[in-house]
Design a protein around this motif. Structure first.
Motif, PDB file in Angstrom:
ATOM      1  N   GLY A 271      -9.298  -1.078   4.287  1.00  0.00           N
ATOM      2  CA  GLY A 271      -9.514  -1.168   2.840  1.00  0.00           C
ATOM      3  C   GLY A 271      -8.998   0.043   2.104  1.00  0.00           C
ATOM      4  O   GLY A 271      -9.689   0.612   1.263  1.00  0.00           O
ATOM      5  N   ASN A 272      -7.792   0.457   2.397  1.00  0.00           N
ATOM      6  CA  ASN A 272      -7.211   1.604   1.696  1.00  0.00           C
ATOM      7  C   ASN A 272      -6.667   1.248   0.316  1.00  0.00           C
ATOM      8  O   ASN A 272      -6.243   2.131  -0.429  1.00  0.00           O
ATOM      9  CB  ASN A 272      -6.114   2.246   2.542  1.00  0.00           C
ATOM     10  N   THR A 273      -6.616  -0.059   0.005  1.00  0.00           N
ATOM     11  CA  THR A 273      -6.129  -0.515  -1.305  1.00  0.00           C
ATOM     12  C   THR A 273      -4.754   0.056  -1.625  1.00  0.00           C
ATOM     13  O   THR A 273      -4.459   0.463  -2.743  1.00  0.00           O
ATOM     14  CB  THR A 273      -7.122  -0.141  -2.438  1.00  0.00           C
ATOM     15  N   ASN A 274      -3.913   0.134  -0.602  1.00  0.00           N
ATOM     16  CA  ASN A 274      -2.621   0.788  -0.783  1.00  0.00           C
ATOM     17  C   ASN A 274      -1.532   0.114   0.054  1.00  0.00           C
ATOM     18  O   ASN A 274      -0.593   0.766   0.499  1.00  0.00           O
ATOM     19  CB  ASN A 274      -2.757   2.268  -0.379  1.00  0.00           C
ATOM     20  N   CYS A 275      -1.673  -1.222   0.268  1.00  0.00           N
ATOM     21  CA  CYS A 275      -0.668  -1.941   1.067  1.00  0.00           C
ATOM     22  C   CYS A 275       0.718  -1.639   0.508  1.00  0.00           C
ATOM     23  O   CYS A 275       1.646  -1.351   1.245  1.00  0.00           O
ATOM     24  CB  CYS A 275      -0.941  -3.426   1.023  1.00  0.00           C
ATOM     25  N   PRO A 277       2.265   1.153  -1.926  1.00  0.00           N
ATOM     26  CA  PRO A 277       3.545   1.219  -1.219  1.00  0.00           C
ATOM     27  C   PRO A 277       3.458   1.587   0.259  1.00  0.00           C
ATOM     28  O   PRO A 277       4.460   1.493   0.939  1.00  0.00           O
ATOM     29  CB  PRO A 277       4.268   2.344  -1.972  1.00  0.00           C
ATOM     30  N   LEU A 278       2.306   1.961   0.781  1.00  0.00           N
ATOM     31  CA  LEU A 278       2.290   2.370   2.184  1.00  0.00           C
ATOM     32  C   LEU A 278       0.870   2.297   2.735  1.00  0.00           C
ATOM     33  O   LEU A 278      -0.037   2.935   2.207  1.00  0.00           O
ATOM     34  CB  LEU A 278       2.800   3.819   2.316  1.00  0.00           C
ATOM     35  N   CYS A 279       0.697   1.540   3.808  1.00  0.00           N
ATOM     36  CA  CYS A 279      -0.595   1.532   4.491  1.00  0.00           C
ATOM     37  C   CYS A 279      -0.733   2.838   5.260  1.00  0.00           C
ATOM     38  O   CYS A 279       0.081   3.146   6.116  1.00  0.00           O
ATOM     39  CB  CYS A 279      -0.696   0.353   5.451  1.00  0.00           C
ATOM     40  N   PRO A 280      -1.774   3.635   4.970  1.00  0.00           N
ATOM     41  CA  PRO A 280      -1.875   4.938   5.642  1.00  0.00           C
ATOM     42  C   PRO A 280      -2.165   4.825   7.130  1.00  0.00           C
ATOM     43  O   PRO A 280      -1.926   5.789   7.858  1.00  0.00           O
ATOM     44  CB  PRO A 280      -3.024   5.640   4.905  1.00  0.00           C
ATOM     45  N   VAL A 281      -2.684   3.692   7.573  1.00  0.00           N
ATOM     46  CA  VAL A 281      -3.103   3.599   8.987  1.00  0.00           C
ATOM     47  C   VAL A 281      -2.308   2.561   9.787  1.00  0.00           C
ATOM     48  O   VAL A 281      -2.661   2.255  10.925  1.00  0.00           O
ATOM     49  CB  VAL A 281      -4.614   3.290   9.093  1.00  0.00           C
ATOM     50  N   GLN A 282      -1.248   2.033   9.202  1.00  0.00           N
ATOM     51  CA  GLN A 282      -0.398   1.054   9.880  1.00  0.00           C
ATOM     52  C   GLN A 282      -1.186  -0.183  10.321  1.00  0.00           C
ATOM     53  O   GLN A 282      -0.881  -0.791  11.342  1.00  0.00           O
ATOM     54  CB  GLN A 282       0.350   1.673  11.063  1.00  0.00           C
ATOM     55  N   ALA A 283      -2.223  -0.519   9.553  1.00  0.00           N
ATOM     56  CA  ALA A 283      -2.902  -1.794   9.808  1.00  0.00           C
ATOM     57  C   ALA A 283      -2.054  -2.934   9.267  1.00  0.00           C
ATOM     58  O   ALA A 283      -2.129  -4.056   9.752  1.00  0.00           O
ATOM     59  CB  ALA A 283      -4.271  -1.806   9.144  1.00  0.00           C
ATOM     60  N   ARG A 284      -1.254  -2.629   8.270  1.00  0.00           N
ATOM     61  CA  ARG A 284      -0.338  -3.632   7.725  1.00  0.00           C
ATOM     62  C   ARG A 284       0.928  -3.630   8.568  1.00  0.00           C
ATOM     63  O   ARG A 284       1.454  -2.586   8.945  1.00  0.00           O
ATOM     64  CB  ARG A 284      -0.013  -3.265   6.275  1.00  0.00           C
ATOM     65  N   TYR A 285       1.425  -4.812   8.867  1.00  0.00           N
ATOM     66  CA  TYR A 285       2.641  -4.923   9.679  1.00  0.00           C
ATOM     67  C   TYR A 285       3.835  -4.264   9.002  1.00  0.00           C
ATOM     68  O   TYR A 285       4.009  -4.346   7.778  1.00  0.00           O
ATOM     69  CB  TYR A 285       2.980  -6.408   9.909  1.00  0.00           C
ATOM     70  N   HIS A 286       4.642  -3.583   9.818  1.00  0.00           N
ATOM     71  CA  HIS A 286       5.998  -3.216   9.405  1.00  0.00           C
ATOM     72  C   HIS A 286       6.882  -3.415  10.621  1.00  0.00           C
ATOM     73  O   HIS A 286       6.394  -3.455  11.767  1.00  0.00           O
ATOM     74  CB  HIS A 286       6.066  -1.785   8.875  1.00  0.00           C
ATOM     75  N   SER A 287       8.186  -3.542  10.403  1.00  0.00           N
ATOM     76  CA  SER A 287       9.047  -3.957  11.511  1.00  0.00           C
ATOM     77  C   SER A 287       9.219  -2.863  12.550  1.00  0.00           C
ATOM     78  O   SER A 287       9.713  -3.127  13.647  1.00  0.00           O
ATOM     79  CB  SER A 287      10.409  -4.407  10.977  1.00  0.00           C
ATOM     80  N   GLY A 288       8.781  -1.641  12.253  1.00  0.00           N
ATOM     81  CA  GLY A 288       8.773  -0.610  13.287  1.00  0.00           C
ATOM     82  C   GLY A 288       7.942  -1.022  14.486  1.00  0.00           C
ATOM     83  O   GLY A 288       8.209  -0.606  15.622  1.00  0.00           O
ATOM     84  N   LYS A 289       6.939  -1.862  14.251  1.00  0.00           N
ATOM     85  CA  LYS A 289       6.096  -2.321  15.357  1.00  0.00           C
ATOM     86  C   LYS A 289       6.879  -3.226  16.299  1.00  0.00           C
ATOM     87  O   LYS A 289       6.758  -3.128  17.523  1.00  0.00           O
ATOM     88  CB  LYS A 289       4.880  -3.064  14.813  1.00  0.00           C
ATOM     89  N   THR A 290       7.657  -4.127  15.712  1.00  0.00           N
ATOM     90  CA  THR A 290       8.490  -5.013  16.531  1.00  0.00           C
ATOM     91  C   THR A 290       9.576  -4.195  17.233  1.00  0.00           C
ATOM     92  O   THR A 290       9.856  -4.393  18.423  1.00  0.00           O
ATOM     93  CB  THR A 290       9.118  -6.103  15.639  1.00  0.00           C
ATOM     94  N   LEU A 291      10.168  -3.258  16.510  1.00  0.00           N
ATOM     95  CA  LEU A 291      11.226  -2.436  17.106  1.00  0.00           C
ATOM     96  C   LEU A 291      10.679  -1.541  18.215  1.00  0.00           C
ATOM     97  O   LEU A 291      11.345  -1.323  19.228  1.00  0.00           O
ATOM     98  CB  LEU A 291      11.908  -1.597  16.023  1.00  0.00           C
ATOM     99  N   ALA A 292       9.474  -1.016  18.023  1.00  0.00           N
ATOM    100  CA  ALA A 292       8.898  -0.162  19.069  1.00  0.00           C
ATOM    101  C   ALA A 292       8.801  -0.941  20.385  1.00  0.00           C
ATOM    102  O   ALA A 292       9.063  -0.409  21.464  1.00  0.00           O
ATOM    103  CB  ALA A 292       7.530   0.347  18.628  1.00  0.00           C
TER     104      ALA A 292
END
Lengths: 623, 175
Positions: A271-275, A277-292
């Motif tokens: 609940g950081n209310t900041n999807c 421009p940036l989720c501070p804890v990487q709970a929101r998906y970004h493609s770095g996860k797939t690339l990792a």
């Protein structure tokens, strides 16, 4: 999930230039490129990913630096975490201004050729726009794939919902979607009997619930058809509670954070209310996860099958004039984002995938002189048009808490009215009026500077003004129009000498008719809630559009599509149903640019599903 | 703690309606005093603090009026005091108004800036509305589904006895 401390080693430009055995060269490290890279590596293929940005945010330290940049930014716009990099510039909405008739504004990265000025953005950084997206992941509706047949509007897809449905499930798995089937089974959406989403839906915010209390059980009448109103949860690409019933009872393991073993990172949404421009804890998906995950896949000799070359801006697609095949990419590699100094290398491969987003992919094709047989490269540019409506609820709703958006009013995504006007989906913004007015900072300034409040009066005033804020963001369908387009011109170049995108756009009348209705719809909702309407659209607004005697400020949705449209023949489209170029058999243009229509679904889930399909086609081509 | 810092905390508490305890808890009090010194200079800062110290005592009914007259309504100090309120609430120093600069001379450090990353996070605004700074101090999964916990303070709506019963205007406020 644990990732190595350095998820991706930086490839050496000289080694890349000297290599001739890449199976696939991908331009862009956003979700499209990431999915195709991972799929290819799993099949044992050697992949090179070119990224225009610096790539420093592929480590946790670099990611956290973005967060610090955000905290320190005096203007917290949706690109504020991402440092200025003239070698890989990106649009930034606070820089925009209204155009005079016939005027072109080249002062921002996207040259605005009008008449409508778009504040659309995308992010040129490792992870692409998934580094800043809000991460709502609705599927397109069945009817969205046949809007020409059903409504006499737009275009039909060369794919049906049934043909893409399985890939939607793959995309939901890869992204890690939190939703409940029972909440998403509206407007005839169906799911296989045993299907559940990877994670349970995120609960509706207190604000959503207050809105729902005021409208649930009511309805609106549009052209004689009744539409019931209700606040429904959005499917979200952020980590929730895994559903034990997923995958036939095997459950789902949430995708963690890049480059860390800390439990605080990559866990469930806090609940950081900041999807954006940036989720501070990487709970929101970004493609770095797939690339990792892709970077960990090793070939027979133990080397990583996927290499990343950051600071590498693809500048030209080189074609063999006889076969029409792509023989190489010219790539400008810079050493320092503060200096335009660069070397130009040539990158060879068997298959080339342009996955740089709808605007950059079209820009690269056009600046390579590749308009395609159909002449449609860059045309049919689409982006959802947003109409913002803001009001104060009669009661305290605890605005400014939650994920950016948890629920919305989505029952007008479909209906026979689509013969006449655009469908829409409304999201309720848990961050209040922020998008429309710059709240809460703008409220603070007004209360202190103009209302002369201080002390207890100020605290009461802030609670009264901010905790009751409701923003209905109406996301309107925009159909393909060939004159809405991206072009290039050698007189407009960036620091590296690459041609910049020029945007020409008129909001279609079909959309404006929908916008006019959406404004009335919002007023009706506010009336039912007893909410004070504070909406106003200034004629000086850069996105101001007059329609039938009224004016509306239209915002871009950052859901870019259409610039290399998919179709059935080389004369009516740029790519085929697998996103392969009709003209160049070893070239794939992937992502939102391939979409013939976008309905009322945020585009990422659909384009991710399409990339699973393309990935399979590429492997078939290579065999 | 120096008298200067004491006076600064007293002034800040009165302007923000947050207690000295809350203000010290941000860890930013001395840095914000330093910000004033850096941006408007020690002389004007000292005049602001002196004006605060010279106010009638709290039990005197004229104190609020005096604060309006000699600080917030002062041609020199008013805009500085308002910038200080905004600084505490947001962590951002907002550039002084054009008219102030015209009259009292430009100050080289007077631009809009965030004092530090933690200054943003410690902004009092978020605490005042029972929320958290966007992107930090996350309240936890699912917390958003419940009414906000808006802190009470002297003069807050819930500090009135009749606000305990659930009234639509106060339904969300919990102490």
């Amino acid at each position: 999930m644990l990732f190595p401390s350095e998820s991706a080693l930086r490839a050496d430009p000289q080694a890349v230039a000297g290599s001739s055995d890449y199976d696939i060269v991908i331009v862009g490290s956003g979700i499209s490129g990431a999915i195709i890279a991972k799929q290819a590596a799993e099949a044992g293929k050697r992949v090179l990913v070119l990224e225009a940005g610096t790539g420093v945010n592929r480590s946790l330290v670099g990611y956290d630096d973005l967060l610090t940049t955000f905290y320190s930014a005096a203007t917290k716009d949706n690109q504020s975490p991402f440092p200025v990099n003239a070698n890989a510039a990106m649009p930034r909405s606070p820089q925009l201004r209204k155009l005079q008739a016939g005027e072109t504004d080249s002062s921002t990265y996207i040259v605005q050729s009008g008449p409508y000025v778009s504040d659309t953005t995308y992010t040129r950084i490792f992870g692409g726009t998934t580094m800043h997206w809000e991460a709502k992941t609705p599927r397109m509706l069945r009817s969205d794939f046949k809007s020409r047949t059903n409504f006499g509007q737009g275009l039909d897809w060369p794919l049906s919902f049934e043909e893409i449905e399985e890939d939607y499930r793959l995309a939901e798995q890869e992204i890690g979607v939190s939703a409940d089937v029972e909440d998403q089974s509206y407007l005839g959406q169906t799911f296989p009997d045993d299907y559940v989403f990877p994670m349970r839906g995120l609960p509706l915010s207190y604000l959503d619930q207050q809105v729902n209390n005021g409208i649930d059980g009511t309805s609106v009448d549009l052209y004689g058809q009744i539409y019931p109103l209700k606040v429904r949860p959005y499917p979200q690409a952020r980590n929730g509670i895994p559903n034990p019933a997923y995958d036939g009872g095997r459950g789902y393991r949430p995708i963690g954070a890049v480059d860390t073993h800390q439990v605080e990172e990559g866990g469930r949404c806090q609940g950081n209310t900041n999807c954006v421009p940036l989720c501070p804890v990487q709970a929101r998906y970004h493609s770095g996860k797939t690339l990792a995950k892709a970077f960990r896949i090793r070939g027979k000799s133990g080397q990583s099958l996927v290499e990343l070359l950051p600071q590498a801006v693809a500048s030209k697609v080189v074609i063999d004039p006889d076969s029409g095949k792509v023989v190489a990419l010219e790539v400008k590699v810079y050493n320092d984002s503060a200096s335009p100094a660069h070397e130009t290398i040539t990158v060879k491969g068997k298959v080339f995938v342009l996955a740089a987003g709808a605007i950059e992919t079209a820009r690269l094709m056009l600046s390579s002189g590749l308009r395609s047989t159909s002449g449609l490269v860059g045309r049919n540019l689409m982006d959802h048009a947003y109409l913002l409506n803001w009001a104060l609820m009669p009661q305290i709703c605890g605005t400014m808490r939650g994920t950016s958006s948890t629920g919305g009013i989505v029952d007008l995504r479909d209906g026979p009215f689509r013969e006449k006007q655009a469908a829409f989906a409304i999201d309720i913004h848990n961050d209040g009026w922020g998008w429309a007015t710059g709240a809460p900072t703008s409220d603070l300034l007004e209360l202190v500077d103009d209302r002369n409040l201080y002390g207890a009066d100020l605290r009461r005033g802030l609670i009264d003004r901010i905790s009751r804020q409701l923003l209905l963001a109406v996301m309107l369908e925009v159909l393909p129009v060939e004159s809405n387009r991206i072009t290039v011109d050698p007189q407009f170049t960036d620091a590296l000498g690459n041609m910049r995108p020029i945007l020409s756009f008129t909001v279609p009348e079909y959309t404006m008719r929908g916008a006019a209705y959406a404004r009335q719809f919002s007023r009706t909702v506010f009336a039912r809630l007893g909410a004070q309407d504070h909406t106003s659209y200034a004629p000086s607004d850069f996105g101001y559009v007059a329609y039938e005697g009224q004016g509306y400020a239209i915002r871009g949705g950052n859901h870019l599509a259409g610039t290399h449209i998919m179709g059935t023949t080389k004369t009516n489209s740029v790519v085929d149903r697998n996103q392969r170029s009709w003209d160049h058999e070893n070239l794939y243009l992937v992502g939102g640019g391939s979409m013939p229509t976008i309905g009322t679904a945020n585009v990422t889930l659909t384009l991710a599903a399409m990339c699973f399909r393309s990935g399979r086609d590429i492997l078939k081509y290579l065999h | 703690m120096s008298n200067r810092v004491e006076a600064f905390l007293g002034l800040s508490a009165e302007l923000t309606a947050f207690s000295r305890f809350d203000l010290l808890g941000t860890g930013l009090a001395e840095r914000y005093l330093g910000t004033l010194d850096t941006v408007v200079g020690g002389e004007i800062t000292d005049m602001l603090l002196a004006a605060f110290v010279a106010l009638p005592p709290p039990e005197d009914g004229t104190r609020a009026q005096a604060l309006r007259a000699t600080i917030l309504g002062s041609e020199l100090l008013g805009d500085v005091a308002r910038a200080l309120i905004k600084l505490w609430y947001s962590g951002t120093w907002f550039e002084l108004p054009y008219a102030w600069t015209q009259r009292f001379g430009p100050k080289s450090a007077d631009a809009t800036f965030v004092v530090s990353p933690d200054a943003y996070i410690e902004g009092l605004l978020w605490k005042a509305i029972g929320a958290h700074p966007a992107g930090a101090k996350a309240p936890g999964y699912g917390s958003w589904a419940y009414p906000p916990k808006i802190p009470t303070f002297p003069g807050s709506p819930t500090s009135k006895p009749d606000a305990v019963s659930v009234h639509p205007q106060n339904a969300g406020i919990m102490s």
